[in-house]
Enzyme design. Sequence first.
Site, short mmCIF file in Angstrom:
data_model
loop_
_atom_site.label_atom_id
_atom_site.label_comp_id
_atom_site.label_asym_id
_atom_site.label_seq_id
_atom_site.Cartn_x
_atom_site.Cartn_y
_atom_site.Cartn_z
N ARG A 1 -3.94 -9.07 7.99
CA ARG A 1 -3.60 -7.91 8.82
C ARG A 1 -4.13 -8.03 10.27
O ARG A 1 -4.89 -7.20 10.75
CB ARG A 1 -4.12 -6.63 8.19
CG ARG A 1 -3.80 -6.43 6.72
CD ARG A 1 -2.34 -6.26 6.39
NE ARG A 1 -1.75 -5.06 6.92
CZ ARG A 1 -1.78 -3.87 6.33
NH1 ARG A 1 -2.43 -3.74 5.21
NH2 ARG A 1 -1.19 -2.83 6.88
N ASP B 1 6.86 -2.07 1.19
CA ASP B 1 6.09 -1.02 0.51
C ASP B 1 6.73 -0.55 -0.78
O ASP B 1 6.14 0.23 -1.52
CB ASP B 1 5.89 0.20 1.43
CG ASP B 1 4.92 -0.12 2.54
OD1 ASP B 1 4.76 0.71 3.44
OD2 ASP B 1 4.33 -1.21 2.51
N ARG C 1 -4.88 7.44 -1.77
CA ARG C 1 -4.66 7.22 -0.33
C ARG C 1 -3.23 7.57 0.07
O ARG C 1 -2.97 7.91 1.22
CB ARG C 1 -4.93 5.75 0.03
CG ARG C 1 -6.37 5.32 -0.15
CD ARG C 1 -6.57 3.94 0.43
NE ARG C 1 -5.95 3.88 1.75
CZ ARG C 1 -5.58 2.74 2.34
NH1 ARG C 1 -5.74 1.60 1.72
NH2 ARG C 1 -5.05 2.75 3.54
N CYS D 1 -7.23 -6.70 4.28
CA CYS D 1 -7.25 -5.84 3.09
C CYS D 1 -6.68 -6.68 1.95
O CYS D 1 -6.38 -7.86 2.12
CB CYS D 1 -6.43 -4.58 3.33
SG CYS D 1 -4.66 -4.89 3.37
N LYS E 1 3.09 9.64 4.70
CA LYS E 1 1.78 9.16 5.17
C LYS E 1 1.94 8.31 6.43
O LYS E 1 1.22 8.51 7.41
CB LYS E 1 1.12 8.30 4.09
CG LYS E 1 -0.06 7.47 4.56
CD LYS E 1 -0.71 6.69 3.45
CE LYS E 1 -0.08 5.36 3.17
NZ LYS E 1 -0.40 4.26 4.09
N ASN E 2 2.89 7.39 6.42
CA ASN E 2 3.02 6.41 7.51
C ASN E 2 3.71 6.97 8.75
O ASN E 2 3.80 6.28 9.76
CB ASN E 2 3.70 5.14 7.02
CG ASN E 2 2.81 4.37 6.05
OD1 ASN E 2 1.63 4.70 5.91
ND2 ASN E 2 3.36 3.40 5.38
#
Length: 427
Positions: free
Chosen positions: A128, A313, A405, A123, A22-23
Amino acid sequence: MEKIIVRGGKPLQGKIRISGAKNAALPLMCASILTDEPLTLRNLPRLADIDTLQHLLNQHGVSLTLEGSRPEDFGRVLTMKAGNITSTLAPYDIVRRMRATVLVLGPLLARCGEATVSLPGGCAIGTRPIDLHLMALEKLGAKIELTAGYVKAIAPKGGLVGGTINFPTVSVGATENILMAAVLARGETVIENAACEPEIVDLAHCLQAMGAGIDGVGTGRLTVQGVSRLHGATYAVMPDRIETGSYICATAITGGEVELLGARANTMGAVLQAFELAGVVINETVNGILVKCGSRLRGINISTAPYPSFPTDMQAQFMAMLSCAEGASVITESIFENRYMHVPELGRMGADITVRGNTATVRGVAELNGAPVMATDLRASMSLVIAGLAAKGETIINRIYHLDRGYERLEDKLSAVGADIERIGGG
Ligand code: EPZ
């Protein structure tokens, strides 16, 4: 509201195919703005965040063609063509849904000379800010103003000009934004204290395939020779190292044996050593990584930090795994200020975890018990699935939109290796 039910106690056995990262996919998609020729990305994961960014790119005038969207297809192919950027506005109602959309800022500024992008806001895991993104773009000559929750950025008349950026804090997103701006700036740009996560390496390799001049890829010092234009390319998204680590935790906590197909050990950094210290047996195979864990796990200490150190993460998932280990573990979260939202939820399942400031002390318990719990953010929700796989009885996870997500076909992948997991309450 959809929920996931996990009935724990079954050791995972078999093979899980790892999806595209994803990243890595998100910045790679933003790079499509940098050229009027087609950029084709292979191995694109099927994730909510990818859909959100497709929607934004379409709003900018990028045409998108997606192949392989049948459920049985794996690794979709997305071709994007930014022949003509019709809007340089990234509106709040999209940016607030997925912060990484702020990564269109650098490319729009480089390609069109201007961009109006909503401030992403915070978030669950932190405020952030994007001050480092903006400082870096100013070093390339951009004029930045903040009005009504939007960043309005304008390049000099002749376009962005190369400069030297020295980041006071390592930032993945800021490095990606400035790298994508610098490749079309006039002259040389030097980026000191750049993030060197594998996803940045993936982005740099794709930009090089598009004709960009970048040296120092994989290090904390990137040197960019700007070019007047970039051409199209076809590029395969790297496998997701965080998904890989998450399934290693799931295999280990259930005492199973799973081969992670497509996983790349050389993108995992310190996390593989942390697994081995905790008693997980990890072997590289021709197809990926084989994970085994027969004996009880041991508690270890970890501190999150930029790559190649232990990734933030992976903190929540690793904590879930350590909650059943022999002995205590001390976890220090040094990247985000509020990334322990999973702790009270794990506590509901019987985990013994104390948080003081940015340090969590985990005292291993013999057994977790299933319970209704609530997902609060993407990686926290995966930590609850991991705990549920080992817990006695049934765990019901609410607010699973967080999971969707970042984890492609989670229930399919886990059911295929013996987990008793199902999604209920759709619609
Ligand atoms: C990326 O976020 C990832 N997201 C995050 O993954 C990941 O946790 C993070 O990098 C760190 O590895 C994507 O790649 C889409 P940062 P990013 O800029 O770029 C501070 C997930 O679960 N900072 O490296 O936003 C910031 O507050 C997500 O997949 C500033 O102060 O992270 C944080 O404390 C969660 N000013 C630290 O730097 C800035 O301008 C690192 O943030 C930018 C960041």
